[in-house]
Scaffold this motif. Structure first.
Motif, PDB file in Angstrom:
ATOM      1  N   LYS A 129      22.758  37.486 -14.572  1.00 28.45           N
ATOM      2  CA  LYS A 129      21.738  36.444 -14.437  1.00 28.45           C
ATOM      3  C   LYS A 129      20.397  37.080 -14.111  1.00 28.45           C
ATOM      4  O   LYS A 129      19.975  37.133 -12.950  1.00 28.45           O
ATOM      5  CB  LYS A 129      22.124  35.450 -13.340  1.00 28.45           C
ATOM      6  CG  LYS A 129      23.373  34.649 -13.635  1.00 28.45           C
ATOM      7  CD  LYS A 129      23.713  33.709 -12.481  1.00 28.45           C
ATOM      8  CE  LYS A 129      24.972  32.921 -12.758  1.00 28.45           C
ATOM      9  NZ  LYS A 129      25.322  32.019 -11.623  1.00 28.45           N
ATOM     10  N   PRO A 130      19.698  37.598 -15.111  1.00 27.69           N
ATOM     11  CA  PRO A 130      18.377  38.179 -14.848  1.00 27.69           C
ATOM     12  C   PRO A 130      17.377  37.100 -14.448  1.00 27.69           C
ATOM     13  O   PRO A 130      17.611  35.906 -14.665  1.00 27.69           O
ATOM     14  CB  PRO A 130      18.006  38.798 -16.200  1.00 27.69           C
ATOM     15  CG  PRO A 130      18.757  37.984 -17.202  1.00 27.69           C
ATOM     16  CD  PRO A 130      20.071  37.629 -16.527  1.00 27.69           C
ATOM     17  N   TYR A 131      16.284  37.520 -13.851  1.00 22.76           N
ATOM     18  CA  TYR A 131      15.242  36.570 -13.475  1.00 22.76           C
ATOM     19  C   TYR A 131      14.585  36.000 -14.731  1.00 22.76           C
ATOM     20  O   TYR A 131      14.421  36.691 -15.739  1.00 22.76           O
ATOM     21  CB  TYR A 131      14.196  37.246 -12.599  1.00 22.76           C
ATOM     22  CG  TYR A 131      14.739  37.670 -11.264  1.00 22.76           C
ATOM     23  CD1 TYR A 131      14.962  36.740 -10.252  1.00 22.76           C
ATOM     24  CD2 TYR A 131      15.054  39.003 -11.000  1.00 22.76           C
ATOM     25  CE1 TYR A 131      15.475  37.113  -9.025  1.00 22.76           C
ATOM     26  CE2 TYR A 131      15.571  39.399  -9.769  1.00 22.76           C
ATOM     27  CZ  TYR A 131      15.777  38.447  -8.796  1.00 22.76           C
ATOM     28  OH  TYR A 131      16.292  38.829  -7.582  1.00 22.76           O
ATOM     29  N   PHE A 138       4.852  26.710 -14.026  1.00 24.07           N
ATOM     30  CA  PHE A 138       4.335  28.076 -13.887  1.00 24.07           C
ATOM     31  C   PHE A 138       2.913  28.158 -13.348  1.00 24.07           C
ATOM     32  O   PHE A 138       2.462  29.225 -12.931  1.00 24.07           O
ATOM     33  CB  PHE A 138       4.408  28.815 -15.223  1.00 24.07           C
ATOM     34  CG  PHE A 138       3.791  28.070 -16.385  1.00 24.07           C
ATOM     35  CD1 PHE A 138       2.443  28.170 -16.648  1.00 24.07           C
ATOM     36  CD2 PHE A 138       4.579  27.281 -17.198  1.00 24.07           C
ATOM     37  CE1 PHE A 138       1.874  27.495 -17.707  1.00 24.07           C
ATOM     38  CE2 PHE A 138       4.017  26.603 -18.282  1.00 24.07           C
ATOM     39  CZ  PHE A 138       2.663  26.701 -18.536  1.00 24.07           C
ATOM     40  N   LEU A 139       2.179  27.052 -13.329  1.00 25.72           N
ATOM     41  CA  LEU A 139       0.818  27.061 -12.796  1.00 25.72           C
ATOM     42  C   LEU A 139       0.812  26.562 -11.352  1.00 25.72           C
ATOM     43  O   LEU A 139       1.439  25.545 -11.040  1.00 25.72           O
ATOM     44  CB  LEU A 139      -0.106  26.184 -13.649  1.00 25.72           C
ATOM     45  CG  LEU A 139      -0.476  26.742 -15.030  1.00 25.72           C
ATOM     46  CD1 LEU A 139      -1.311  25.734 -15.791  1.00 25.72           C
ATOM     47  CD2 LEU A 139      -1.222  28.060 -14.906  1.00 25.72           C
ATOM     48  N   PRO A 140       0.109  27.263 -10.450  1.00 29.60           N
ATOM     49  CA  PRO A 140       0.123  26.889  -9.028  1.00 29.60           C
ATOM     50  C   PRO A 140      -0.879  25.812  -8.658  1.00 29.60           C
ATOM     51  O   PRO A 140      -1.165  25.621  -7.483  1.00 29.60           O
ATOM     52  CB  PRO A 140      -0.233  28.213  -8.342  1.00 29.60           C
ATOM     53  CG  PRO A 140      -1.168  28.873  -9.311  1.00 29.60           C
ATOM     54  CD  PRO A 140      -0.646  28.500 -10.693  1.00 29.60           C
ATOM     55  N   LYS A 151      10.537  32.059  -3.513  1.00 29.74           N
ATOM     56  CA  LYS A 151      11.110  31.094  -4.450  1.00 29.74           C
ATOM     57  C   LYS A 151      11.842  31.818  -5.576  1.00 29.74           C
ATOM     58  O   LYS A 151      12.912  31.378  -6.010  1.00 29.74           O
ATOM     59  CB  LYS A 151      10.015  30.196  -5.022  1.00 29.74           C
ATOM     60  CG  LYS A 151      10.561  29.123  -5.953  1.00 29.74           C
ATOM     61  CD  LYS A 151       9.497  28.149  -6.412  1.00 29.74           C
ATOM     62  CE  LYS A 151      10.106  27.057  -7.281  1.00 29.74           C
ATOM     63  NZ  LYS A 151       9.097  26.062  -7.729  1.00 29.74           N
ATOM     64  N   LEU A 152      11.295  32.921  -6.036  1.00 24.21           N
ATOM     65  CA  LEU A 152      11.911  33.683  -7.121  1.00 24.21           C
ATOM     66  C   LEU A 152      13.294  34.181  -6.732  1.00 24.21           C
ATOM     67  O   LEU A 152      14.256  34.039  -7.502  1.00 24.21           O
ATOM     68  CB  LEU A 152      11.008  34.859  -7.504  1.00 24.21           C
ATOM     69  CG  LEU A 152      11.564  35.840  -8.531  1.00 24.21           C
ATOM     70  CD1 LEU A 152      11.856  35.159  -9.855  1.00 24.21           C
ATOM     71  CD2 LEU A 152      10.588  37.001  -8.733  1.00 24.21           C
ATOM     72  N   VAL A 161       3.048  35.917 -11.417  1.00 24.89           N
ATOM     73  CA  VAL A 161       2.671  36.470 -10.114  1.00 24.89           C
ATOM     74  C   VAL A 161       3.910  36.974  -9.389  1.00 24.89           C
ATOM     75  O   VAL A 161       4.007  38.139  -9.013  1.00 24.89           O
ATOM     76  CB  VAL A 161       1.930  35.431  -9.251  1.00 24.89           C
ATOM     77  CG1 VAL A 161       1.648  35.986  -7.859  1.00 24.89           C
ATOM     78  CG2 VAL A 161       0.622  35.023  -9.921  1.00 24.89           C
ATOM     79  N   SER A 162       4.879  36.099  -9.205  1.00 28.29           N
ATOM     80  CA  SER A 162       6.063  36.464  -8.412  1.00 28.29           C
ATOM     81  C   SER A 162       6.914  37.538  -9.082  1.00 28.29           C
ATOM     82  O   SER A 162       7.484  38.397  -8.388  1.00 28.29           O
ATOM     83  CB  SER A 162       6.909  35.224  -8.131  1.00 28.29           C
ATOM     84  OG  SER A 162       7.304  34.578  -9.328  1.00 28.29           O
ATOM     85  N   LEU A 163       7.017  37.523 -10.401  1.00 21.92           N
ATOM     86  CA  LEU A 163       7.850  38.512 -11.088  1.00 21.92           C
ATOM     87  C   LEU A 163       7.323  39.941 -10.903  1.00 21.92           C
ATOM     88  O   LEU A 163       8.071  40.821 -10.466  1.00 21.92           O
ATOM     89  CB  LEU A 163       7.983  38.153 -12.567  1.00 21.92           C
ATOM     90  CG  LEU A 163       8.882  36.943 -12.857  1.00 21.92           C
ATOM     91  CD1 LEU A 163       8.625  36.399 -14.265  1.00 21.92           C
ATOM     92  CD2 LEU A 163      10.352  37.304 -12.693  1.00 21.92           C
ATOM     93  N   PRO A 164       6.051  40.215 -11.202  1.00 23.48           N
ATOM     94  CA  PRO A 164       5.548  41.571 -10.941  1.00 23.48           C
ATOM     95  C   PRO A 164       5.488  41.918  -9.461  1.00 23.48           C
ATOM     96  O   PRO A 164       5.654  43.084  -9.085  1.00 23.48           O
ATOM     97  CB  PRO A 164       4.160  41.580 -11.591  1.00 23.48           C
ATOM     98  CG  PRO A 164       3.780  40.167 -11.771  1.00 23.48           C
ATOM     99  CD  PRO A 164       5.062  39.412 -11.950  1.00 23.48           C
TER     100      PRO A 164
END
Length: 354
Positions: A129-131, A138-140, A151-152, A161-164
């Motif tokens: 189960k990859p991210y 997706f927009l804050p 949250k990620l 943002v959260s992924l990197p």
């Protein structure tokens, strides 16, 4: 107090000592206010204090800790740092085993490979189960938590943002090097390969990206690259300054503009003077002040805030900043989703034909 600082700076009548003294007064004023804060606001003040100490070299630079402090301030203390660290450590342990299993220990970029593989590939270490990029949210704009690492790691879904940011946290834990880099409304990863050449990792799609592709897809201009606002590998202090920017923006979202948001933004700009997103937080602060002045029919203050906003506009123009289109970004995200689904379909067909 704000009027005193900005008037002196904009008119060019302020010496460096005068500006420093003014900001000391502003800090003392905000600090005095913090003594009577409710618990939620105090989390913001504590986060600012600790991250500032990192930037001032009074504490070690710690991106993981800074991210936690910023996010937990918004979340009103719903997380514990030990809880967050345990989640990160659990993933780190899996990455270390993955490196050992593949006998990649000798490679400088083994940690980069392991973090990337764990986050984007379907493997046993992540329970297949990859991210995933959250294409539905997706927009804050209405919910800053869509870009939170907390949250990620809880939901398995994030954004650019959260992924990197999670990737950088993991590579830091593995003592590898990775840098955040910015494009309009976008964030990605830069790091050097085994031969010392820069590579770009697009964590939203789990792929490598050439500079030309990033420029074309995000609309980055050559002038913006020259001024340094986009596509540069951020230093560690610039990265922490960006975290302070998020802290200030989130404070504005929850509590409005009371001076603390401006203090945080000014501190961030000290360490990241080309951070156009930080100028936007400053702009929002003075825009609100201008609206209040208009409601009060205070013509002197209206003129004052208009001059400040004009000055920010001028600075952004010098940096070649242009406001990105949210509609264009949403279309880019949707196109990426279509391409991802198409690629998955082709992969599945090939697998079935074997």
């Amino acid at each position: 107090m704000n009027n005193f600082i900005t008037s002196a700076v904009r008119t060019g009548k302020a010496s460096s000592k005068m500006i420093a003294f003014a900001f000391v007064l502003l800090y003392n004023s905000v600090f005095a206010q913090s003594q009577n804060l409710n618990g939620h606001k105090l989390l913001y003040h504590d986060a600012y204090s600790e991250i500032s100490q990192m930037l001032e070299d009074k504490q070690p630079l710690n991106f993981k800790r800074a991210i936690f402090l910023m996010e937990n301030a918004f979340l009103n203390g719903s997380w514990k740092y030990e809880q967050f660290s345990e989640q990160i450590q659990s993933i780190t342990n899996k990455l270390q085993l993955l490196i050992k299993e593949r006998h990649f220990e000798k490679f400088k970029t083994a940690g980069n490979w392991a973090a990337f593989t764990y986050m984007v590939d379907s493997i046993s270490q992540n329970d297949f189960k990859p991210y995933k990029y959250d294409f539905d949210n997706f927009l804050p704009t209405k919910d800053p938590t869509v870009g939170f690492v907390t949250k990620l790691i809880t939901t398995g879904k994030g954004n650019c943002v959260s992924l990197p940011e999670l990737y950088k946290i993991l590579t830091n834990e593995l003592q590898c090097t990775a840098y955040l880099a910015l494009a309009p409304m976008h964030c990605y990863i830069k790091h050097k390969d085994e031969n010392g050449k820069w590579v770009n990792l697009e964590m939203t799609s789990g792929s490598f990206a050439r500079d030309e592709w990033i420029m074309q897809e995000s609309g980055v201009t050559v002038e913006q690259i020259k001024t340094g606002i986009y596509m540069n590998a951020l230093t560690e202090k610039e990265t922490l300054a960006s975290v302070l920017n998020d802290l200030a923006a989130n404070y504005q979202f929850q509590f409005g503009c009371d001076g603390f948001d401006l203090l945080v933004a000014e501190t961030a700009l000290k360490y990241y003077p080309k951070g156009v997103h930080i100028y936007m937080v400053k702009f929002e602060h003075y825009r609100k002040m201008l609206l209040q002045a208009r409601q009060q029919n205070n013509s002197v203050s209206v003129d004052h805030y208009n001059r400040i906003l004009f000055g920010i506009d001028q600075k952004l123009a010098e940096l070649a900043y242009k406001e990105p289109s949210k509609q264009d970004y949403e279309e880019w995200v949707r196109d990426n989703e279509k391409n991802r689904l198409l690629q998955e379909s082709k992969t599945q067909i090939k697998s079935n034909n074997k």
